[in-house]
Design a protein around this motif. Sequence first.
Motif, PDB file in Angstrom:
ATOM      1  N   ASN A  61       0.750  -1.256   0.104  1.00 12.86           N
ATOM      2  CA  ASN A  61      -0.148   0.065  -0.066  1.00 12.86           C
ATOM      3  C   ASN A  61       0.972   1.089   0.022  1.00 12.86           C
ATOM      4  O   ASN A  61       1.661   1.412   0.906  1.00 12.86           O
ATOM      5  N   GLN A  62       0.772   2.120  -1.043  1.00 16.35           N
ATOM      6  CA  GLN A  62       1.678   3.267  -1.222  1.00 16.35           C
ATOM      7  C   GLN A  62       0.916   4.490  -0.623  1.00 16.35           C
ATOM      8  O   GLN A  62       1.335   5.611  -0.427  1.00 16.35           O
ATOM      9  N   LYS A  63      -0.274   4.166  -0.263  1.00 16.81           N
ATOM     10  CA  LYS A  63      -1.233   5.406   0.434  1.00 16.81           C
ATOM     11  C   LYS A  63      -1.539   5.224   1.615  1.00 16.81           C
ATOM     12  O   LYS A  63      -2.577   5.052   2.091  1.00 16.81           O
ATOM     13  N   VAL A  64      -0.356   5.245   2.562  1.00 17.72           N
ATOM     14  CA  VAL A  64      -0.669   4.867   3.905  1.00 17.72           C
ATOM     15  C   VAL A  64      -1.228   6.203   4.662  1.00 17.72           C
ATOM     16  O   VAL A  64      -0.746   7.266   4.383  1.00 17.72           O
ATOM     17  N   ASP A  65      -2.142   6.164   5.487  1.00 12.88           N
ATOM     18  CA  ASP A  65      -2.499   7.341   6.409  1.00 12.88           C
ATOM     19  C   ASP A  65      -1.374   7.562   7.264  1.00 12.88           C
ATOM     20  O   ASP A  65      -1.468   7.071   8.458  1.00 12.88           O
ATOM     21  N   TYR A  66      -0.453   8.532   7.138  1.00 12.59           N
ATOM     22  CA  TYR A  66       0.801   8.518   8.150  1.00 12.59           C
ATOM     23  C   TYR A  66       0.503   9.200   9.318  1.00 12.59           C
ATOM     24  O   TYR A  66       1.126   8.791  10.304  1.00 12.59           O
ATOM     25  N   ILE A  73       3.155  -8.151  13.484  1.00 12.11           N
ATOM     26  CA  ILE A  73       1.962  -7.981  14.490  1.00 12.11           C
ATOM     27  C   ILE A  73       1.734  -6.544  14.440  1.00 12.11           C
ATOM     28  O   ILE A  73       0.320  -6.312  15.061  1.00 12.11           O
ATOM     29  N   ASN A  74       2.549  -5.564  14.453  1.00 16.60           N
ATOM     30  CA  ASN A  74       1.936  -4.181  14.930  1.00 16.60           C
ATOM     31  C   ASN A  74       1.757  -3.499  13.648  1.00 16.60           C
ATOM     32  O   ASN A  74       1.140  -2.557  13.610  1.00 16.60           O
ATOM     33  N   PHE A  75       2.728  -3.660  12.580  1.00 17.94           N
ATOM     34  CA  PHE A  75       2.754  -2.549  11.539  1.00 17.94           C
ATOM     35  C   PHE A  75       2.456  -3.153   9.828  1.00 17.94           C
ATOM     36  O   PHE A  75       2.171  -2.537   9.284  1.00 17.94           O
ATOM     37  N   SER A  76       2.729  -4.582   9.799  1.00 17.26           N
ATOM     38  CA  SER A  76       2.433  -5.167   8.304  1.00 17.26           C
ATOM     39  C   SER A  76       1.146  -4.830   7.843  1.00 17.26           C
ATOM     40  O   SER A  76       1.232  -4.398   6.698  1.00 17.26           O
ATOM     41  N   GLN A  77       0.001  -4.823   8.752  1.00 17.24           N
ATOM     42  CA  GLN A  77      -1.251  -4.721   8.036  1.00 17.24           C
ATOM     43  C   GLN A  77      -1.355  -3.083   7.483  1.00 17.24           C
ATOM     44  O   GLN A  77      -2.445  -2.856   6.957  1.00 17.24           O
ATOM     45  N   PHE A  78      -0.560  -2.199   7.918  1.00 21.06           N
ATOM     46  CA  PHE A  78      -0.622  -0.608   7.040  1.00 21.06           C
ATOM     47  C   PHE A  78      -0.088  -0.876   5.931  1.00 21.06           C
ATOM     48  O   PHE A  78      -0.379  -0.004   5.288  1.00 21.06           O
ATOM     49  N   TYR A  79       0.774  -1.610   5.710  1.00 22.21           N
ATOM     50  CA  TYR A  79       1.298  -1.559   4.244  1.00 22.21           C
ATOM     51  C   TYR A  79       0.933  -2.728   3.241  1.00 22.21           C
ATOM     52  O   TYR A  79       1.111  -2.585   2.145  1.00 22.21           O
ATOM     53  N   LEU A  80       0.328  -3.689   3.867  1.00 27.92           N
ATOM     54  CA  LEU A  80      -0.023  -4.924   3.122  1.00 27.92           C
ATOM     55  C   LEU A  80      -1.399  -5.187   3.089  1.00 27.92           C
ATOM     56  O   LEU A  80      -1.799  -4.995   4.082  1.00 27.92           O
ATOM     57  N   ASN A  81      -1.954  -5.780   2.066  1.00 32.81           N
ATOM     58  CA  ASN A  81      -3.347  -6.148   2.057  1.00 32.81           C
ATOM     59  C   ASN A  81      -3.637  -7.435   2.804  1.00 32.81           C
ATOM     60  O   ASN A  81      -4.053  -8.423   2.505  1.00 32.81           O
ATOM     61  N   ILE A  82      -3.315  -7.418   4.181  1.00 30.70           N
ATOM     62  CA  ILE A  82      -3.617  -8.541   5.013  1.00 30.70           C
ATOM     63  C   ILE A  82      -4.304  -8.077   6.409  1.00 30.70           C
ATOM     64  O   ILE A  82      -4.113  -7.004   6.719  1.00 30.70           O
ATOM     65  N   THR A  83      -4.805  -8.950   6.862  1.00 30.67           N
ATOM     66  CA  THR A  83      -5.409  -8.864   8.335  1.00 30.67           C
ATOM     67  C   THR A  83      -4.903 -10.147   9.052  1.00 30.67           C
ATOM     68  O   THR A  83      -5.282 -11.282   8.833  1.00 30.67           O
ATOM     69  N   ILE A  84      -3.926  -9.614  10.354  1.00 28.66           N
ATOM     70  CA  ILE A  84      -3.399 -11.159  10.989  1.00 28.66           C
ATOM     71  C   ILE A  84      -4.647 -11.548  11.939  1.00 28.66           C
ATOM     72  O   ILE A  84      -4.921 -11.130  13.018  1.00 28.66           O
TER      73      ILE A  84
END
Length: 584
Positions: free
Chosen positions: A301-306, A401-412
């Motif tokens: 995801n290149q459009k992260v809400d920083y 567990i903390n940040f990957s879901q912000f950048y990738l289309n996954i839900t852990i």
Amino acid sequence: MNDNVICNTLYFLQKCQLLLSQIEGHQEWINEINQCQKELELHKANHPLYEQCLAFITDKIIHPFLQDLDILFNCQDVVKEIKKYELNFNYVIKRLSLIREFIPNVVKVPLDDLFCKPQTDEEWIQLNRHIEYVNLDDPLSLSKQFDQFYDYIALGAAYCTLGTKYSNSLISLIVQNVGGAVMLVKKQTARNIKTKEITNPSLSFVKGLWSIQNNSAFFKNFMKLTNCRVKSHFKIHVPFLFEEQQFKYHHDNNTYVKEKFKGFKMVDDLFNKLQAKELSLKQKQQKIKVRIISANKVNINQKVDYSQLVQKVVEVSSEHYQISSVFQQNNKNSNIKKVVLHIHGGGWVAMSSFSHQSYTRKWANYLGDDSIIFSIDYRLAPEYRYPYALEDVWQLYLWIINFSQFYLNITIEQIVLAGDSAGGNMALGVCFRAIKYGVRIPDGLLMAYPAVNLDFTQFNPYLLQGLIDQVAPATVLKLALHEYLKDTNATPNVDPYLSPLIADDSFLQQLPKMTIMCGELDSLTGDTIKFVNRLRKLNKQFRMLIYNGINHGFLNFEVPIFAVPAIKPLIESSCDLLKQLFNQ
């Protein structure tokens, strides 16, 4: 104690000395045999493991050595013929020196130790109810398959060695490839090269052989052509977000003190490191290389809400789980919900995520499009010794567990750690860290032939297998361990992050469900049996499978052309075992 066993061993050693004394120029062999004999006599004891040890080394090392000597002395020109035997004899002498080192540890094993008890003992009866012994093929057929496989290993050893004496890289490459082709025909020459190298292994040889898929253009391209296809396969470079000094990996008084999560100290320049573009930028320092593998389409995801991300960074310092709960709402339509963190083996000195793709890609396809595999390339020794590799895995776990879901289309929803050998050791280390710091504990563990004890002074009979192992011989394992721990003040006899076997019950009690795969002929299996026996006593949920006739490293034995045919169902079984950890 059976006096015949010790008498036979000493007799055979004396006969070896007598025969060798008739040949000039090999006094060092006689001296080593003499020293070994003295050590055996010095530590002679009425101990069940002492007798078992002597029976093994007599049958597997001393008696074959004596048979070769008898053949040699039946030749007309012994002096000329001995040159054909020198490499094998040197390896025998080297192993006798290793035997001399661990014999004192054999008699120190307490008599109430698991391996001092007969299989009819109640403790073994209870334990064997939790261990599955699996036959993959007829023993004779399996032996023939491995003989062929060992020749392939010898070919790889020769390939790695040829050309190393040339400083010119082009000449070295030509010699290596032409020589390697010649070795396909001259198999005995390749075997001799391998024997010579494993007798006194160098680090460059071990790295070259174990990482041949990475270092050789031929083997690397071969792997790329023959690996099964997956829908997503790319690399990311995860920055270190958590300040390293706050994590103590050496054993101290706080090792088993559990802490309520109160947040972690983050690194300087955090905002820049949270940029999505950072995942695509290669940097040698402060980055963790990770291979993404999935049967689904994975996007960065290149459009992260920083602004939201930074706010959540603040919250992770106090209320860790808010990040996961908030972000799952953002990815509620994501189909990828199951995560595997794969940690490769290689004695902390070699191999990579690339070299293990022969099975991780199969895992990805078998798990299906709701799963993703993060396969880490942690820093290797000797450039980065303990605890750098473990630090990398821990940092990546925290990022996932903390940040990957912000950048990738996954839900852990679930995360399972999978590791072989050294990777299994570090998978347990990550669990211990999660338990200690009060963060999310993995939902499951899949470990293959894990190194659960790095204190090799603690003897068990499986360690003897390292004296005859063709894949991971004791000489090589000793070198790898030395390179991992050298100059670190590490203490594997008390540090659970080096030897998970000795971890406190309070930590073992909180480990997730796990499945462990081991080979019957693996020198690491004995400590793993003792490890699961501790889990059994704590009523923990686990499965342990021991594959008869199989030794160390079997997950990497199904490379096309070079494969062991009997390993195919084992790899298929590993896919199913991994999937079961998610479904439970």
